[in-house]
Each structure stands twice: as structure tokens, then as C-alpha cells.
Design an enzyme around this catalytic site. Structure first.
Site, PDB file in Angstrom:
ATOM      1  N   GLU A 144      11.307  30.801 -40.047  1.00 18.07           N
ATOM      2  CA  GLU A 144      10.960  32.056 -39.371  1.00 18.07           C
ATOM      3  C   GLU A 144      11.794  32.232 -38.099  1.00 18.07           C
ATOM      4  O   GLU A 144      11.875  31.332 -37.259  1.00 18.07           O
ATOM      5  CB  GLU A 144       9.474  32.053 -39.017  1.00 18.07           C
ATOM      6  N   LYS A 184       8.134  41.490 -40.726  1.00 18.43           N
ATOM      7  CA  LYS A 184       6.777  40.936 -40.735  1.00 18.43           C
ATOM      8  C   LYS A 184       5.767  42.039 -40.453  1.00 18.43           C
ATOM      9  O   LYS A 184       5.887  42.783 -39.471  1.00 18.43           O
ATOM     10  CB  LYS A 184       6.671  39.825 -39.685  1.00 18.43           C
ATOM     11  N   CYS A 186       5.191  33.488 -42.314  1.00 20.84           N
ATOM     12  CA  CYS A 186       4.102  32.869 -41.573  1.00 20.84           C
ATOM     13  C   CYS A 186       2.738  33.386 -42.040  1.00 20.84           C
ATOM     14  O   CYS A 186       2.421  33.301 -43.220  1.00 20.84           O
ATOM     15  CB  CYS A 186       4.320  33.086 -40.076  1.00 20.84           C
TER      16      CYS A 186
END
Length: 305
Positions: A45, A128, A162
Site C-alpha cells: 500500500e 481506495k 488494506c
């Protein structure tokens, strides 16, 4: 579609807020993975420019302001020189890449997974959907229009970043799009090791796919001198890795590796996907659309017409 694919999970420390060195390190990792036979490599990430471990200090702390300003200056743009450099590195190595990076769009920064083909084409940028906790001081929200599967080295590839893995409907959306290789991008935080173990193994089984889980190792001694002094908080910068490669039945092909810089490899036999789906196909024979349906607005949502 391909029948076998050699995948790699890159577990190298990032060059925090140093774009020039970060791009060189990305190029070296791609070249090393390709030289060992990998056809696709997954990075952690926001590995390029580094995960913002500094985001949880007080916004009144001048170190936060200094790091935030530097990130805004260096974050990549879709058509910028740095992105083209990444694409060229992938093409030079002849390897498909899923790269975690920071993207700047106007005055906003996004946590992005960039999907780059082995011939250097930028296939997708997934933002994200929901920054977690103090990450909201750094990144904006994605809009869900970029949750697609793309063909990379003959395989259908998509992924999540994540805690997107905790979003039940996001996992289902990717299954609907079809997936053979799932790229799971995570930071190195040791306190979420158990969450990552559960999440990655579950999505492998739930979506009937291989999972390449990439995390970095990190420590305060790896910070460059261009950064503020964080010597009073060495624990803030500790990342212990834990990258892994997982089969469609949820078992480890390569178990998590901790506390060392490495690149993990495994050859993926896609016959195992058929075996897994014969037992449980969440968007096939085990679905119940008469009971459950996903409503998903895939349209881009931008304030600039």
C-alpha cells in the site's frame, strides 16, 4: 486465459517521501522479480513515497505539516512523468505490476493501486474507497468507478487496499467482475497481522482466487535525512512485513515472511480455481440472487465536469 502464472509479492522498504529514489527502487524490484521468472509483481500500500505512518501525530505538530506538504509536492499524477517512468520500468523488465502509490488530482491526494501491463500500459488506477481513521487527514475517498478486473499477463487481476478487505460488498463486487489473481495491498503495521491473515485467506476462498498479499518492512533507521526528526518515536515507523501468497482454498502457498526484505514467488496453477469453485462459487451455484442483490453505482463521481 493463462493456465499458470508466476507471481511475486515485493516486501522491500519504501523510500519515504523521496520520489527519485523511490522510482529507482521500484525499477530495481521489477527487474529482480522478472529475472526470477515472475510475470506479475504486487507492491504494498502506497509503497511509492511510503505509507503515511506520520498521519497519526497531531496536525498541530510541525512535522505533520512538513510531511503533508512534501507529499502534496511529490504525489504522482495520471499523465505525469513519474507515472510514465513506472510504466517504462515495467515494460523494460517485461513484467506486469500492481503498484501502491499516492496520486494527486488537483489539490487532493488519493491512495491508489496502479495496474500496469508487462508492455507498460496503464490499465487502471483504483482509488481506495475509504481511508481508515487518521488516513482521512491525508487521502480523499475513491468513487467506486475503478473497481474493475483487468487482463495482465493472461490473467484476470483485481484487488483491494488494506481495510477495503473488510468491506463485504466490495469483495462481492470484485467477484462479480471475475478474478483469478487478487492483489492485496497492505502497510507493515504489526498490530494488524491477525486481521490480514484472516482477510486474505477468507477472500481467497470467498472469491475463488489466488491472493498475492504485499506488505513492507520499515524502521526509523531507514528514513532519509530530508525528513523531520522522528527519533523520539521509533515505534511509529516499525513495519514487520508479512507478505504471503494464498491459494483459492485459503491455504498458504507461501506463508507470511516477517522482518526481512525479500521478494516472495510462487507459480499459480489455475486449475485450482476450478477446484475451489466446484465446492463454492459465490457468484454462481452458491449465490441466491432471489434473496440478495448488490446495488453498485459504477459511474464516475467528479466535482469537475
Amino acid at each position: 486465459m493463462t493456465k499458470n502464472l508466476i507471481a511475486a509479492a515485493v516486501q522491500w522498504a519504501p523510500e519515504v517521501l523521496d520520489l527519485e529514489r523511490g522510482l529507482l527502487r521500484a525499477r530495481d524490484a521489477m527487474a529482480e522479480a522478472a529475472s526470477n521468472g515472475a510475470q506479475i509483481a504486487v507492491f504494498p500500500e502506497t509503497w511509492l513515497l511510503g505509507y503515511p505512518y506520520w498521519a497519526s501525530i497531531s496536525v498541530r505538530d510541525p512535522r505533520f505539516t512538513e510531511a503533508r506538504r512534501r507529499l502534496q509536492q511529490l504525489a504522482l499524477t495520471r499523465d505525469g512523468e513519474a507515472m510514465r517512468s513506472l510504466q517504462k520500468a515495467a515494460a523494460d523488465a517485461g513484467i506486469a505490476v500492481v503498484m501502491g502509490l499516492h496520486e494527486r488530482d488537483g489539490g487532493s491526494i488519493y491512495n491508489v493501486a496502479a495496474y500496469i501491463s508487462a508492455d507498460g500500459q496503464l490499465l487502471n488506477l483504483h482509488r481506495k474507497l475509504m481511508p481508515t481513521n487518521t488516513e482521512r487527514l491525508v487521502w480523499g475517498q475513491g468513487d467506486g468507478s475503478d473497481m474493475q478486473s483487468v487482463e495482465m499477463s493472461g490473467a484476470k487481476v483485481n484487488g483491494l487496499i488494506c481495510f477495503e478487505h473488510q468491506m463485504t460488498l466490495a469483495r462481492n463486487a470484485l467477484a462479480i467482475k471475475g478474478v483469478q489473481v487478487h492483489a492485496a495491498l497492505w502497510p507493515g503495521h504489526a498490530f494488524i497481522n491477525g486481521v490480514i491473515d484472516a482477510s486474505t485467506r477468507h477472500i481467497a476462498h470467498e472469491n475463488g482466487c489466488f491472493v498475492v498479499s504485499a506488505r513492507e518492512v520499515m524502521s526509523i533507521d531507514r528514513l532519509g535525512k530530508h525528513l523531520p526528526d522522528f527519533s523520539d518515536e521509533p515505534e511509529r515507523w516499525y513495519g514487520n512485513g508479512g507478505s504471503a501468497i494464498i491459494a483459492p482454498n485459503g491455504s498458504y502457498l507461501v506463508e507470511p515472511v516477517f522482518d526481512e526484505e525479500t521478494i516472495l514467488y510462487h507459480e499459480l496453477d489455475f486449475a485450482r480455481i476450478d477446484d475451489a469453485n466446484w465446492l463454492f462459487d459465490g457468484v454462481g451455484h452458491y449465490s441466491r440472487p432471489d434473496v440478495f442483490q448488490l446495488r453498485w453505482d459504477e459511474s464516475p463521481k467528479t466535482p469537475r465536469a
